[in-house]
Enzyme design. Structure first.
Site, PDB file in Angstrom:
ATOM      1  N   ASN A  12       2.904 -15.338  18.336  1.00 17.61           N
ATOM      2  CA  ASN A  12       3.383 -14.990  19.671  1.00 17.61           C
ATOM      3  C   ASN A  12       2.361 -15.563  20.653  1.00 17.61           C
ATOM      4  OD1 ASN A  12       3.676 -13.726  22.209  1.00 17.61           O
ATOM      5  ND2 ASN A  12       4.845 -12.062  21.292  1.00 17.61           N
ATOM      6  N   GLU A  39       7.793 -15.617  22.408  1.00 21.29           N
ATOM      7  CA  GLU A  39       7.437 -15.496  23.837  1.00 21.29           C
ATOM      8  C   GLU A  39       6.982 -16.830  24.418  1.00 21.29           C
ATOM      9  OE1 GLU A  39       6.493 -11.773  25.923  1.00 21.29           O
ATOM     10  OE2 GLU A  39       5.236 -11.368  24.191  1.00 21.29           O
ATOM     11  N   ASP A 150       7.182 -11.712  15.448  1.00 25.48           N
ATOM     12  CA  ASP A 150       6.610 -10.536  16.099  1.00 25.48           C
ATOM     13  C   ASP A 150       7.627  -9.423  15.949  1.00 25.48           C
ATOM     14  OD1 ASP A 150       5.659  -8.582  17.730  1.00 25.48           O
ATOM     15  OD2 ASP A 150       5.558  -9.806  19.542  1.00 25.48           O
ATOM     16  N   ASN A 152       6.988  -6.181  16.466  1.00 30.47           N
ATOM     17  CA  ASN A 152       6.709  -5.061  17.365  1.00 30.47           C
ATOM     18  C   ASN A 152       6.805  -3.714  16.664  1.00 30.47           C
ATOM     19  OD1 ASN A 152       5.800  -5.843  19.995  1.00 30.47           O
ATOM     20  ND2 ASN A 152       7.783  -6.804  20.351  1.00 30.47           N
ATOM     21  N   ASP A 221       2.693  -8.520  13.617  1.00 27.93           N
ATOM     22  CA  ASP A 221       3.221  -9.867  13.351  1.00 27.93           C
ATOM     23  C   ASP A 221       3.237 -10.071  11.843  1.00 27.93           C
ATOM     24  OD1 ASP A 221       3.213 -11.250  16.234  1.00 27.93           O
ATOM     25  OD2 ASP A 221       1.437  -9.951  16.046  1.00 27.93           O
ATOM     26  N   ASP A 250      -2.458 -12.495  23.510  1.00 28.55           N
ATOM     27  CA  ASP A 250      -2.889 -11.194  22.976  1.00 28.55           C
ATOM     28  C   ASP A 250      -2.566 -11.060  21.485  1.00 28.55           C
ATOM     29  OD1 ASP A 250      -0.243 -11.208  23.837  1.00 28.55           O
ATOM     30  OD2 ASP A 250      -0.310  -9.220  24.747  1.00 28.55           O
ATOM     31  N   HIS A 251      -1.795 -12.007  20.927  1.00 24.58           N
ATOM     32  CA  HIS A 251      -1.499 -12.003  19.492  1.00 24.58           C
ATOM     33  C   HIS A 251      -2.276 -13.103  18.763  1.00 24.58           C
ATOM     34  CE1 HIS A 251       2.348  -9.560  19.577  1.00 24.58           C
ATOM     35  NE2 HIS A 251       2.207  -9.854  20.853  1.00 24.58           N
TER      36      HIS A 251
END
Length: 262
Positions: A12, A39, A150, A152, A221, A250-251
DNA sequence: ATGGCTAACATGGTTAGA
């Protein structure tokens, strides 16, 4: 990377426009064959296909303006590209699939869910149910199937830096874990846990409150594989290197390697 | 302490992420 081995990654990138330099730097150091991005946050007209071609990657993408967007990049041509979940008129670009060397790869960006009980949470659970129905068909057609992305959802408490603080929250709630469990019950395996891993292994860290420095993260992930493909998995790791770079996603990316010679 | 940070869109402040 070549011959009998297939390395599949997922990342991501939280805006492909912003992260393209990181992607290039990471790819230069990281041998892989297929990479699912989530994303990408840009419409198809703005996809940097020529830049990625210079990095040795072709592929397919399914984007939209501002939010979401996924891409499946590969060093070899992709066969049987599909976008979205068939029969589900989802306006959000969250799924892209393709095949390489007889391996089917589905790349997913599962909805965030915002908060338990919210409309977005309901959408997340509905979306996961639709994904499950789609994957059941994909599994029937493709014995060698990987579903990367991802999710989530942190599968277990050991995938959460502070399970007490997170208890009942979105990403760990029983409803989400049941939905992930339903995917695993189709015959998919979280290959990361097939191998010994460092304690406190995570793939996402909040930008705020120095979360990465404190390793206050979640493992959300994932690389899921059909049993036949999981049996060929020779390793799976999270690569936190690019999370340490300036202006990171951030991933962190996750990589899994499969030996297709057997 | 319900914040903290980042990105898109827009060009100030909202929406969204997780």
């Amino acid at each position: 990377m070549s011959g009998a081995e297939l390395t599949v990654g997922t990342w991501n990138v939280n805006s492909l426009r912003v992260r393209l330099p990181h992607l290039a730097q990471w790819l230069a150091a990281t041998p892989l064959d297929v990479l699912g991005l989530q994303e990408i946050k840009l419409p198809d007209a703005d996809f940097p296909g020529a830049d990625l071609e210079r990095l040795g990657l072709g592929g397919a993408w399914h984007g939209q303006k501002t939010y979401n967007g996924v891409a499946l990049l590969a060093r070899e041509p992709l066969a049987g590209v599909g976008r979205g979940i068939p029969g589900y008129g989802d306006p959000q670009a969250r799924v892209i699939a393709g095949s390489v060397r007889g391996v089917r790869i589905v790349n997913v960006y599962v909805p965030n869910g915002q908060a338990v009980g919210s409309d977005k949470y309901a959408y997340k659970l509905e979306w996961l149910a639709r994904l499950g129905a789609y994957l059941a068909g994909e599994l029937a057609r493709h014995p060698l199937l990987a579903v990367v992305g991802d999710y989530n959802i942190a599968p277990e408490d050991r995938d959460v830096h502070d399970p007490q603080a997170w208890e009942g929250q979105v990403h760990v709630s029983p409803g989400e874990r049941a939905a992930l469990g339903a995917l695993l019950a189709l015959g998919l395996v979280d290959v990361f846990r097939r191998f010994e891993q460092p304690e406190r292994s995570y793939s996402w860290w909040d930008y705020r409150a120095a979360a990465f420095r404190r390793n206050a993260g979640l493992r959300i992930d994932l690389v899921l594989a059909s049993s036949a493909l999981a049996a060929r998995c020779t390793g799976c790791r999270i690569d936190a290197t690019p999370r340490r770079w300036e202006r990171p996603s951030d991933h962190a990316p996750v990589l899994a390697t499969f030996d297709l010679s057997a």
